[in-house]
Scaffold this active site. Structure first.
Site, PDB file in Angstrom:
ATOM      1  N   ARG A  13      11.940  -5.913   4.058  1.00 17.74           N
ATOM      2  CA  ARG A  13      11.653  -4.429   3.884  1.00 17.74           C
ATOM      3  C   ARG A  13      12.427  -3.492   4.886  1.00 17.74           C
ATOM      4  O   ARG A  13      12.915  -4.075   5.831  1.00 17.74           O
ATOM      5  CB  ARG A  13      10.220  -4.303   4.465  1.00 17.74           C
TER       6      ARG A  13
ATOM      7  N   ARG B 147      11.659  -2.263  10.156  1.00 17.41           N
ATOM      8  CA  ARG B 147      10.735  -1.926  11.086  1.00 17.41           C
ATOM      9  C   ARG B 147      10.481  -2.734  12.228  1.00 17.41           C
ATOM     10  O   ARG B 147      10.627  -3.898  12.042  1.00 17.41           O
ATOM     11  CB  ARG B 147       9.141  -1.722  10.454  1.00 17.41           C
TER      12      ARG B 147
ATOM     13  N   ARG C 161      -0.273  -8.936  13.333  1.00 11.70           N
ATOM     14  CA  ARG C 161      -0.690  -8.251  12.212  1.00 11.70           C
ATOM     15  C   ARG C 161      -1.742  -8.830  11.279  1.00 11.70           C
ATOM     16  O   ARG C 161      -2.688  -8.275  11.012  1.00 11.70           O
ATOM     17  CB  ARG C 161       0.326  -7.506  11.815  1.00 11.70           C
TER      18      ARG C 161
ATOM     19  N   LYS D 136       0.673  -1.169   0.036  1.00 11.00           N
ATOM     20  CA  LYS D 136      -0.073  -0.017  -0.042  1.00 11.00           C
ATOM     21  C   LYS D 136       0.855   1.443   0.115  1.00 11.00           C
ATOM     22  O   LYS D 136       0.537   2.165  -0.759  1.00 11.00           O
ATOM     23  CB  LYS D 136      -0.991  -0.039   1.203  1.00 11.00           C
TER      24      LYS D 136
ATOM     25  N   ARG E 167      -9.302   1.310   8.727  1.00  6.70           N
ATOM     26  CA  ARG E 167      -8.888  -0.283   8.994  1.00  6.70           C
ATOM     27  C   ARG E 167      -9.932  -0.861   9.885  1.00  6.70           C
ATOM     28  O   ARG E 167      -9.653  -2.068  10.235  1.00  6.70           O
ATOM     29  CB  ARG E 167      -7.788   0.017   9.854  1.00  6.70           C
TER      30      ARG E 167
HETATM   31  P1  AP5 Z   1       5.011  -1.732   1.530  1.00  3.95           P
HETATM   32  O1  AP5 Z   1       4.463  -0.749   0.587  1.00  3.95           O
HETATM   33  O2  AP5 Z   1       5.785  -1.092   2.779  1.00  3.95           O
HETATM   34  O3  AP5 Z   1       3.534  -2.438   2.371  1.00  3.95           O
HETATM   35  P2  AP5 Z   1       2.487  -1.721   3.158  1.00  3.95           P
HETATM   36  O4  AP5 Z   1       0.958  -2.393   2.659  1.00  3.95           O
HETATM   37  O5  AP5 Z   1       2.397  -0.168   3.121  1.00  3.95           O
HETATM   38  O6  AP5 Z   1       2.720  -2.329   4.585  1.00  3.95           O
HETATM   39  P3  AP5 Z   1       2.618  -1.871   5.824  1.00  3.95           P
HETATM   40  O7  AP5 Z   1       3.341  -2.881   6.945  1.00  3.95           O
HETATM   41  O8  AP5 Z   1       3.138  -0.490   6.089  1.00  3.95           O
HETATM   42  O9  AP5 Z   1       1.199  -1.930   6.235  1.00  3.95           O
HETATM   43  P4  AP5 Z   1       0.616  -1.905   7.475  1.00  3.95           P
HETATM   44  O10 AP5 Z   1      -1.015  -1.837   7.019  1.00  3.95           O
HETATM   45  O11 AP5 Z   1       0.745  -3.106   8.604  1.00  3.95           O
HETATM   46  O12 AP5 Z   1       1.220  -0.842   8.428  1.00  3.95           O
HETATM   47  P5  AP5 Z   1       0.889   0.737   8.887  1.00  3.95           P
HETATM   48  O13 AP5 Z   1       2.219   1.525   8.650  1.00  3.95           O
HETATM   49  O14 AP5 Z   1      -0.120   1.355   8.017  1.00  3.95           O
HETATM   50  O15 AP5 Z   1       5.607  -2.943   1.104  1.00  3.95           O
HETATM   51  C1  AP5 Z   1       6.144  -3.822   1.586  1.00  3.95           C
HETATM   52  C2  AP5 Z   1       7.497  -4.489   1.060  1.00  3.95           C
HETATM   53  O16 AP5 Z   1       7.162  -5.038  -0.245  1.00  3.95           O
HETATM   54  C3  AP5 Z   1       8.453  -3.267   0.768  1.00  3.95           C
HETATM   55  O17 AP5 Z   1       9.618  -3.737   1.067  1.00  3.95           O
HETATM   56  C4  AP5 Z   1       8.162  -3.085  -0.813  1.00  3.95           C
HETATM   57  O18 AP5 Z   1       9.580  -2.700  -1.178  1.00  3.95           O
HETATM   58  C5  AP5 Z   1       7.884  -4.721  -1.087  1.00  3.95           C
HETATM   59  N1  AP5 Z   1       6.888  -4.681  -2.146  1.00  3.95           N
HETATM   60  C6  AP5 Z   1       5.847  -3.856  -2.479  1.00  3.95           C
HETATM   61  N2  AP5 Z   1       4.913  -4.199  -3.550  1.00  3.95           N
HETATM   62  C7  AP5 Z   1       5.741  -5.124  -3.958  1.00  3.95           C
HETATM   63  C8  AP5 Z   1       5.424  -6.316  -5.283  1.00  3.95           C
HETATM   64  N3  AP5 Z   1       4.525  -5.871  -5.966  1.00  3.95           N
HETATM   65  N4  AP5 Z   1       6.447  -6.942  -5.382  1.00  3.95           N
HETATM   66  C9  AP5 Z   1       7.601  -7.392  -4.668  1.00  3.95           C
HETATM   67  N5  AP5 Z   1       7.791  -6.384  -3.781  1.00  3.95           N
HETATM   68  C10 AP5 Z   1       6.872  -5.462  -3.305  1.00  3.95           C
HETATM   69  O19 AP5 Z   1       0.702   0.590  10.255  1.00  3.95           O
HETATM   70  C11 AP5 Z   1       1.638   0.145  11.380  1.00  3.95           C
HETATM   71  C12 AP5 Z   1       0.682   0.019  12.754  1.00  3.95           C
HETATM   72  O20 AP5 Z   1       0.089   1.558  13.045  1.00  3.95           O
HETATM   73  C13 AP5 Z   1      -0.424  -0.834  12.852  1.00  3.95           C
HETATM   74  O21 AP5 Z   1      -0.062  -2.220  13.089  1.00  3.95           O
HETATM   75  C14 AP5 Z   1      -1.248  -0.194  13.816  1.00  3.95           C
HETATM   76  O22 AP5 Z   1      -1.052  -0.660  15.174  1.00  3.95           O
HETATM   77  C15 AP5 Z   1      -1.300   1.308  13.727  1.00  3.95           C
HETATM   78  N6  AP5 Z   1      -2.326   1.873  12.679  1.00  3.95           N
HETATM   79  C16 AP5 Z   1      -1.919   2.407  11.686  1.00  3.95           C
HETATM   80  N7  AP5 Z   1      -3.140   2.910  10.961  1.00  3.95           N
HETATM   81  C17 AP5 Z   1      -3.939   2.434  11.815  1.00  3.95           C
HETATM   82  C18 AP5 Z   1      -5.516   2.697  11.767  1.00  3.95           C
HETATM   83  N8  AP5 Z   1      -6.067   3.218  10.749  1.00  3.95           N
HETATM   84  N9  AP5 Z   1      -6.194   1.954  12.779  1.00  3.95           N
HETATM   85  C19 AP5 Z   1      -5.535   1.662  13.839  1.00  3.95           C
HETATM   86  N10 AP5 Z   1      -4.227   1.297  13.646  1.00  3.95           N
HETATM   87  C20 AP5 Z   1      -3.331   2.007  12.888  1.00  3.95           C
END
Ligand code: AP5
Length: 210
Positions: free
Chosen positions: A123, A156, A167, A13, A88
């Site tokens: 990552r 991370r 997660r 994402k 979410r």
């Molecule tokens: P990446 O783009 O980093 O993936 P992502 O989907 O953004 O993953 P996140 O881990 O950031 O999502 P998340 O939703 O768990 O975390 P968030 O920060 O929102 O890609 C991943 C890897 O794959 C990278 O290395 C990339 O290079 C590679 N890649 C990508 N596409 C590829 C492809 N097609 N082919 C090959 N490789 C590829 O949330 C973190 C924490 O914050 C949560 O656990 C929660 O505690 C809190 N939080 C955040 N938002 C909320 C909310 N709305 N409500 C409640 N808690 C929240």
């Protein structure tokens, strides 16, 4: 364009949001990045969020709704935005709807849990600007250094395999039901993860008719 990117942790994402943001000239709003900055700066929101994030649990809805309402009121959001990682939960989606926000589309990136677990180990994220890289799939030009801002790249804390599994469980229970929620509103576009970042971008643009 007001767009939501849905998908499990590590689906891509953040990676796709950065690319689409440049292409569509609208900002990306990532609650994950906002919360990580708050934790780093020790703000009241950061202090509340840290224990949930470290455990791979969701931060309470009322905290997120406050954070996102404040961010969407900023002037750069007037022409549209891409939401990455929010909503979410159903209550978060209902809060956005109650605020009168009408979305153009909700893209769900579809990928298996096993692919996620394999991928997360590689990552690396910029500690300064949050840009994600991957040691194999999307390496930076210089190892350990962000291409965008020169910041230091690190794994991370919540990418440890045991936290990733928690997660994923939270995603299936709390976030996956949003697919039905937006499906009923005729906004959902399911896009299969592709072997490369570029191919996934192409598939998303096609699904959006762009
Ligand atoms: P990446 O783009 O980093 O993936 P992502 O989907 O953004 O993953 P996140 O881990 O950031 O999502 P998340 O939703 O768990 O975390 P968030 O920060 O929102 O890609 C991943 C890897 O794959 C990278 O290395 C990339 O290079 C590679 N890649 C990508 N596409 C590829 C492809 N097609 N082919 C090959 N490789 C590829 O949330 C973190 C924490 O914050 C949560 O656990 C929660 O505690 C809190 N939080 C955040 N938002 C909320 C909310 N709305 N409500 C409640 N808690 C929240």
């Amino acid at each position: 364009m007001k767009l939501i990117l849905l998908g499990p942790p590590g689906a891509g994402k953040g990676t796709q949001a950065d690319i689409l943001s440049k292409r569509l000239a609208i900002p990306t709003i990532s609650t994950g990045n906002i919360l990580r900055a708050a934790v780093k700066n020790g703000t009241p929101v950061g202090l509340k969020a840290k224990e949930y994030m470290d455990a791979g649990k969701l931060v309470p809805d009322e905290v997120i709704i406050g954070v996102i309402s404040e961010r969407l009121a900023e002037p750069d959001c007037q022409k549209g935005y891409i939401l990455d990682g929010v909503p979410r939960t159903i209550p978060q989606a209902e809060a956005l709807e109650k605020a009168g926000i009408v979305f153009d589309a909700v893209v769900s990136i579809e990928i298996t849990d096993q692919e996620i677990v394999d991928r997360m180990a590689g990552r690396r994220v910029c500690t300064a600007c949050g840009t994600p890289f991957h040691v194999k799939n999307m390496p930076p030009k210089t190892e350990g250094v962000c291409d965008n801002c020169g910041g230091k790249l690190e794994a991370r804390a919540d990418d440890k395999p045991e936290v990733v599994r928690d997660r994923l469980a939270v995603y299936h229970k709390e976030t996956a039901p949003l697919k039905d929620y937006y499906g009923e509103r005729k906004l959902l576009k399911m896009v299969d993860n592709q072997p490369t970042v570029a191919a996934t971008t192409t598939a998303i643009l096609e699904a959006l008719g762009l």
